[in-house]
Write a protein that holds these residues in place. Sequence first.
Motif, PDB file in Angstrom:
ATOM      1  N   LYS A 152      49.948  34.556  34.669  1.00 45.93           N
ATOM      2  CA  LYS A 152      50.093  32.620  35.031  1.00 45.93           C
ATOM      3  C   LYS A 152      50.748  31.888  34.399  1.00 45.93           C
ATOM      4  O   LYS A 152      51.877  31.029  34.731  1.00 45.93           O
ATOM      5  CB  LYS A 152      48.710  32.423  35.456  1.00 45.93           C
ATOM      6  N   LYS A 190      53.699  33.285  32.319  1.00 47.29           N
ATOM      7  CA  LYS A 190      55.572  33.067  32.594  1.00 47.29           C
ATOM      8  C   LYS A 190      55.245  32.174  33.952  1.00 47.29           C
ATOM      9  O   LYS A 190      57.088  32.085  34.299  1.00 47.29           O
ATOM     10  CB  LYS A 190      55.332  34.026  32.253  1.00 47.29           C
ATOM     11  N   VAL A 191      54.740  32.588  35.067  1.00 47.22           N
ATOM     12  CA  VAL A 191      55.143  32.395  36.043  1.00 47.22           C
ATOM     13  C   VAL A 191      55.142  30.699  36.470  1.00 47.22           C
ATOM     14  O   VAL A 191      56.182  30.324  36.823  1.00 47.22           O
ATOM     15  CB  VAL A 191      53.957  32.912  37.994  1.00 47.22           C
ATOM     16  N   GLY A 192      54.419  30.331  36.090  1.00 48.25           N
ATOM     17  CA  GLY A 192      54.109  28.759  35.843  1.00 48.25           C
ATOM     18  C   GLY A 192      54.963  27.925  34.907  1.00 48.25           C
ATOM     19  O   GLY A 192      56.295  27.115  35.356  1.00 48.25           O
ATOM     20  N   GLU A 193      55.790  28.219  34.109  1.00 49.19           N
ATOM     21  CA  GLU A 193      57.075  28.628  32.828  1.00 49.19           C
ATOM     22  C   GLU A 193      58.956  28.780  34.271  1.00 49.19           C
ATOM     23  O   GLU A 193      59.616  28.024  33.960  1.00 49.19           O
ATOM     24  CB  GLU A 193      57.300  29.232  32.455  1.00 49.19           C
ATOM     25  N   LEU A 194      58.480  29.707  34.751  1.00 46.79           N
ATOM     26  CA  LEU A 194      59.530  30.760  35.673  1.00 46.79           C
ATOM     27  C   LEU A 194      60.161  29.224  36.677  1.00 46.79           C
ATOM     28  O   LEU A 194      61.001  29.047  37.187  1.00 46.79           O
ATOM     29  CB  LEU A 194      59.269  31.602  35.987  1.00 46.79           C
ATOM     30  N   THR A 195      59.301  28.871  37.726  1.00 45.14           N
ATOM     31  CA  THR A 195      58.722  28.222  38.589  1.00 45.14           C
ATOM     32  C   THR A 195      58.827  26.640  38.557  1.00 45.14           C
ATOM     33  O   THR A 195      58.843  26.049  39.638  1.00 45.14           O
ATOM     34  CB  THR A 195      57.927  28.373  39.608  1.00 45.14           C
ATOM     35  N   GLY A 196      58.514  26.183  37.370  1.00 46.00           N
ATOM     36  CA  GLY A 196      58.527  25.567  36.170  1.00 46.00           C
ATOM     37  C   GLY A 196      57.384  23.998  37.155  1.00 46.00           C
ATOM     38  O   GLY A 196      56.912  22.873  37.790  1.00 46.00           O
ATOM     39  N   ASN A 197      55.931  25.155  37.049  1.00 49.71           N
ATOM     40  CA  ASN A 197      55.089  24.124  38.012  1.00 49.71           C
ATOM     41  C   ASN A 197      54.265  24.061  36.596  1.00 49.71           C
ATOM     42  O   ASN A 197      53.127  25.409  35.971  1.00 49.71           O
ATOM     43  CB  ASN A 197      53.922  25.829  38.964  1.00 49.71           C
ATOM     44  N   GLU A 198      53.940  23.468  36.498  1.00 56.95           N
ATOM     45  CA  GLU A 198      53.578  22.870  34.686  1.00 56.95           C
ATOM     46  C   GLU A 198      51.788  23.182  35.633  1.00 56.95           C
ATOM     47  O   GLU A 198      50.789  23.463  34.308  1.00 56.95           O
ATOM     48  CB  GLU A 198      52.939  21.079  35.341  1.00 56.95           C
ATOM     49  N   GLN A 254      50.968  26.672  34.327  1.00 62.90           N
ATOM     50  CA  GLN A 254      51.400  27.514  33.211  1.00 62.90           C
ATOM     51  C   GLN A 254      50.262  27.207  32.371  1.00 62.90           C
ATOM     52  O   GLN A 254      49.432  27.111  31.477  1.00 62.90           O
ATOM     53  CB  GLN A 254      52.165  26.407  33.075  1.00 62.90           C
TER      54      GLN A 254
END
Length: 67
Positions: A19, A21-29, A32
């Motif tokens: 979660k 890493k996906v947050g980092e990649l998508t810009g979803n703070e 993250q």
Amino acid sequence: MSFIDKAKHKAEEVVGEVKEKVGELTGNEKLQAEGKKEQSAANVKQAGDSVKDAASSVTDSIKGDRR
């Protein structure tokens, strides 16, 4: 401490890592932060597992000394 509990706690940690890493990649703070929170909770559970295992080892050792 049972193997199943340890596996569940490790799985919770891995889900948190994904979660984050996906947050980092998508810009979803939010995602993250949620991932970091889940990792922290899992790490606390794993620390508890280690303490329980150590206590069990000490107890077993004491019982062995009395025989």
